[in-house]
Design a protein around this motif. Structure first.
Motif, short mmCIF file in Angstrom:
data_model
loop_
_atom_site.label_atom_id
_atom_site.label_comp_id
_atom_site.label_asym_id
_atom_site.label_seq_id
_atom_site.Cartn_x
_atom_site.Cartn_y
_atom_site.Cartn_z
N LEU A 2 -8.44 6.20 -7.63
CA LEU A 2 -7.24 5.66 -7.01
C LEU A 2 -6.99 6.42 -5.72
O LEU A 2 -6.92 7.64 -5.73
N PHE A 3 -6.83 5.71 -4.62
CA PHE A 3 -6.62 6.34 -3.32
C PHE A 3 -5.17 6.19 -2.89
O PHE A 3 -4.73 5.09 -2.55
N ASN A 4 -4.44 7.29 -2.92
CA ASN A 4 -3.06 7.31 -2.47
C ASN A 4 -3.09 7.54 -0.96
O ASN A 4 -3.24 8.66 -0.50
N ILE A 5 -2.94 6.47 -0.18
CA ILE A 5 -3.20 6.55 1.26
C ILE A 5 -2.06 7.13 2.08
O ILE A 5 -2.23 7.40 3.27
N VAL A 21 -5.95 2.66 7.87
CA VAL A 21 -6.39 3.58 6.82
C VAL A 21 -6.80 2.78 5.59
O VAL A 21 -7.87 3.02 5.01
N ALA A 22 -5.98 1.83 5.18
CA ALA A 22 -6.28 1.03 4.00
C ALA A 22 -7.57 0.25 4.16
O ALA A 22 -8.42 0.24 3.26
N ARG A 23 -7.73 -0.38 5.30
CA ARG A 23 -8.95 -1.17 5.57
C ARG A 23 -10.18 -0.28 5.54
O ARG A 23 -11.22 -0.63 4.97
N PHE A 27 -13.25 -0.42 2.70
CA PHE A 27 -14.61 -0.66 3.16
C PHE A 27 -15.56 0.47 2.79
O PHE A 27 -16.66 0.24 2.29
N SER A 28 -15.15 1.70 3.02
CA SER A 28 -16.10 2.82 2.96
C SER A 28 -16.09 3.63 1.67
O SER A 28 -17.05 4.34 1.40
N SER A 29 -15.02 3.53 0.89
CA SER A 29 -14.89 4.47 -0.23
C SER A 29 -14.97 3.84 -1.61
O SER A 29 -14.90 4.54 -2.61
N LEU A 30 -15.10 2.54 -1.68
CA LEU A 30 -15.21 1.82 -2.96
C LEU A 30 -14.12 2.23 -3.96
O LEU A 30 -14.40 2.59 -5.10
N PRO A 31 -12.84 2.14 -3.56
CA PRO A 31 -11.77 2.55 -4.47
C PRO A 31 -11.57 1.55 -5.60
O PRO A 31 -11.87 0.36 -5.45
N THR A 60 -10.90 -8.03 -0.02
CA THR A 60 -11.83 -6.95 -0.37
C THR A 60 -12.04 -6.82 -1.88
O THR A 60 -12.97 -6.16 -2.31
N GLY A 61 -11.13 -7.40 -2.66
CA GLY A 61 -11.19 -7.25 -4.10
C GLY A 61 -10.59 -5.95 -4.60
O GLY A 61 -10.62 -5.66 -5.79
N VAL A 62 -10.04 -5.15 -3.69
CA VAL A 62 -9.42 -3.87 -4.07
C VAL A 62 -7.95 -4.12 -4.38
O VAL A 62 -7.21 -4.61 -3.52
N PRO A 63 -7.50 -3.78 -5.59
CA PRO A 63 -6.09 -3.96 -5.92
C PRO A 63 -5.19 -2.99 -5.15
O PRO A 63 -5.59 -1.88 -4.83
#
Length: 114
Positions: A2-5, A21-23, A27-31, A60-63
């Motif tokens: 989980l990435f707390n941005i 930051v979110a984008r 893209f790069s971190s597969l959260p 992106t499919g990232v929730p």
């Protein structure tokens, strides 16, 4: 992961727009999910901030999860943009972080989101 941005207890040394930051993370971190926080524990991020992040990671499919300040008073509006929430303080007796969980507060919130 989980990435707390925009953690409520920290600030980036070189701030960038939160959508960027979110984008980048999506893209790069597969959260497993991206989290958006308000300024302090128990305070939600602004609805426009949450919408901006949701738009940035759309497709992106990232929730997207609300990380702070999710409560019965704002649940419906915030869930228009987010996929879920991490909930703590608002479920405690009197809304105080250190108190035990109040079953009535849990029932109230779950009746809105269930």
């Amino acid at each position: 992961m989980l990435f707390n941005i925009n953690a409520e207890f920290a600030q980036q040394p070189a701030p960038r727009p939160i959508a960027e930051v979110a984008r980048s993370i999506a893209f790069s971190s597969l959260p497993d999910a991206i989290l958006v926080s308000g300024g302090i524990t128990g305070r939600a991020a602004g609805e426009s901030t949450i919408a901006e992040v949701a738009d940035a990671i759309s497709g992106t499919g990232v929730p997207l999860l609300i990380n702070t300040g999710f409560k019965t008073e704002n649940a419906a509006h915030l869930l228009e943009h987010a996929d879920g929430a991490i909930v703590g303080t608002s479920l405690k007796f009197d809304g105080i972080t250190w108190n035990p969980v109040d079953p009535a507060r849990v029932n109230d919130l779950m009746s809105l989101v269930d």
